[in-house]
Write a protein that holds these residues in place. Structure first.
Motif, short mmCIF file in Angstrom:
data_model
loop_
_atom_site.label_atom_id
_atom_site.label_comp_id
_atom_site.label_asym_id
_atom_site.label_seq_id
_atom_site.Cartn_x
_atom_site.Cartn_y
_atom_site.Cartn_z
N SER A 1 -25.98 68.92 76.86
CA SER A 1 -25.08 67.88 77.18
C SER A 1 -24.04 69.07 77.13
CB SER A 1 -24.32 66.55 76.64
OG SER A 1 -25.81 65.65 76.84
N TYR A 2 -23.90 69.86 75.72
CA TYR A 2 -21.95 70.84 75.91
C TYR A 2 -23.19 71.37 77.28
CZ TYR A 2 -21.59 68.65 71.57
OH TYR A 2 -20.82 67.90 70.48
N ALA A 3 -24.02 72.03 77.54
CA ALA A 3 -24.00 73.39 78.52
C ALA A 3 -24.13 72.69 79.64
CB ALA A 3 -26.20 73.50 78.47
N THR B 1 -27.27 69.56 73.20
CA THR B 1 -26.99 70.43 73.46
C THR B 1 -27.31 70.60 75.52
OG1 THR B 1 -28.36 71.32 71.56
CG2 THR B 1 -28.46 72.94 73.82
N LEU C 1 -22.66 81.36 81.26
CA LEU C 1 -21.84 79.98 81.14
C LEU C 1 -23.12 78.72 80.46
CD1 LEU C 1 -19.50 78.72 82.83
CD2 LEU C 1 -18.48 79.87 80.78
N LEU C 2 -25.05 79.10 81.20
CA LEU C 2 -25.38 78.25 80.97
C LEU C 2 -26.14 78.70 79.61
CD1 LEU C 2 -27.55 76.07 81.31
CD2 LEU C 2 -29.51 78.02 82.98
N LEU D 1 -20.69 72.55 80.46
CA LEU D 1 -19.53 73.54 80.80
C LEU D 1 -20.20 74.13 81.87
CD1 LEU D 1 -18.43 75.71 79.30
CD2 LEU D 1 -20.62 76.69 78.83
N MET D 2 -21.20 74.09 82.36
CA MET D 2 -21.86 74.20 84.22
C MET D 2 -21.24 73.34 84.76
SD MET D 2 -24.15 76.37 84.11
CE MET D 2 -24.90 76.76 85.58
N GLY E 1 -23.40 77.46 76.85
CA GLY E 1 -23.42 76.69 76.50
C GLY E 1 -24.56 75.91 76.12
N GLY F 1 -23.84 75.38 72.85
CA GLY F 1 -24.10 74.09 72.19
C GLY F 1 -25.14 73.63 70.94
#
Length: 369
Positions: A16-18, A14, A78-79, A21-22, A82, A86
């Motif tokens: 890592s995805y966020a 999670t 986005l955070l 994306l950031m 994400g 995520g």
């Protein structure tokens, strides 16, 4: 193994995805800002005299004042997106791993009948699940085989001990009984128990692969086993024919000799009452060497042949005659073959008897010199 607590894989994925994306959002906003700076002048003249600031207006400064808070808002969205997305995606991706972990815990607690049977198309998790199911199937079969083996071994070992106890009790009850006959019977029973114990030890040694590999020629082992068992063959009225080529392989000389001796011994004992025959042949294939032992004898069904390699299975009902063995001959052959990375095949002969083929990896010719 005790380990210090840490973040779960789902949390790590999670974050890592966020984080990705950031980073992507920040790079995109930076690209937009650079694009704006490229085409927007630093200062511009104003047409309305009432709004002049020293005759010019700071365009870039005003643009940054407007752009910065909106960019920060976009990054905040986005955070959140994400982190939430995520977390959901990581849960979906790791769901098969959770099933595999639960199945592992179930197997650890002793339940080997459980299977994952992960649905869906082939991917890394499904390959892992299928491999784990295959391992459980083999492990369950192996444990069941070991339990049957332990039960049969206990029964086989108990029989001579019970007979010995009966004979001793008989001698104690009747002191005038013929001691010579009693000693002969005790000697025969004790010999059978020793043979069984030695066979069990040999089976364990071969199964653990605790031996040193060296060059071995199966054709020489076949000749040695045939010469050793020739008196037994003559006693049973069986003729032995050997043929074949030099068959170089690698393994334990003692174990492979035991394998060959067991095959020839079984072929002699489980044969026709008279005028039986045994054929021992060695051959070379492109990547393997082959030892084949055939004999005449009773008709054997394919179903019966498939069970002869199990411990304490005998090909005839002559369980306690001389040289009948302890029922571990082919079980030892199977274990030695498997320990040498080979294969064992049993096939009934149309005219009666059985054909047993042992195929082992071939060694380079120079390694056998």
């Amino acid at each position: 193994m005790d380990r210090a607590p840490g973040l779960s894989v789902r949390v790590k994925l999670t974050l890592s995805y966020a984080g990705f994306l950031m980073l992507a959002g920040a790079l995109l906003l930076a690209a937009v800002w650079v694009f704006l700076l490229r085409y927007v002048p630093t200062r511009a003249m104003l047409i309305n005299p009432d709004d002049r600031v020293n005759g010019v207006f700071p365009v870039r400064s005003a643009l940054l004042h407007v752009f910065a808070p909106r960019a920060a808002a976009v990054l905040a969205v986005l955070l959140v997106f994400g982190l939430v997305g995520g977390w959901i995606l990581a849960g979906r991706v790791l769901a098969p791993l959770t099933r595999i972990t639960d199945a592992t815990r179930t197997a650890t607690n002793g339940s080997l009948s459980h299977r994952i049977r992960l649905p869906g198309r082939k991917d890394e998790f499904r390959e892992l699940a299928d491999a784990f199911d295959t391992m459980l199937t083999r492990l369950e079969a192996h444990v069941a085989e070991q339990r049957r083996f332990a039960a049969n071994a206990s029964h086989e070992l108990r029989t001579p001990l019970a007979i010995s106890k009966t004979l001793i009790d008989l001698a104690r009850a009747d002191p005038h009984h013929d001691t010579g006959e009693l000693l002969d019977r005790l000697h025969a029973v004790n010999t059978r128990a020793i043979d069984l114990t030695e066979a069990l030890l040999l089976l364990s040694r071969a199964d653990q692969r605790s031996f040193t590999r060296q060059p071995v020629d199966l054709s020489l082992l076949a000749e040695e086993a045939t010469e050793t068992l020739l008196p037994l063959a003559e006693k049973h009225g069986v003729t032995i024919e050997t043929s074949g080529d030099i068959t170089p392989t690698s393994g334990s000389h003692a174990l492979l000799l035991q394998l060959t001796t067991n095959l020839v011994h079984n072929a002699i004992v489980h044969n026709l009452p008279e005028q039986g025959s045994v054929w021992v042949h060695t051959g070379v294939r492109p990547k393997t060497v082959v030892l084949t032992v055939e004999n005449t004898g009773e008709q054997v069904t394919p179903e019966r042949a498939s069970t002869l390699t199990e411990p304490f299975q005998r090909g005839t009902e002559r369980l306690h005659t001389d040289h009948a063995g302890v029922g571990l001959g082919l079980a030892i052959v199977t274990t030695i073959t498997r320990a040498h990375d080979g294969t064992l095949a049993l096939a009934p002969r149309p005219a009666g008897g059985i054909r047993i083929t042992v195929e082992l990896p071939a060694a380079a010719p120079h390694t056998n010199r």
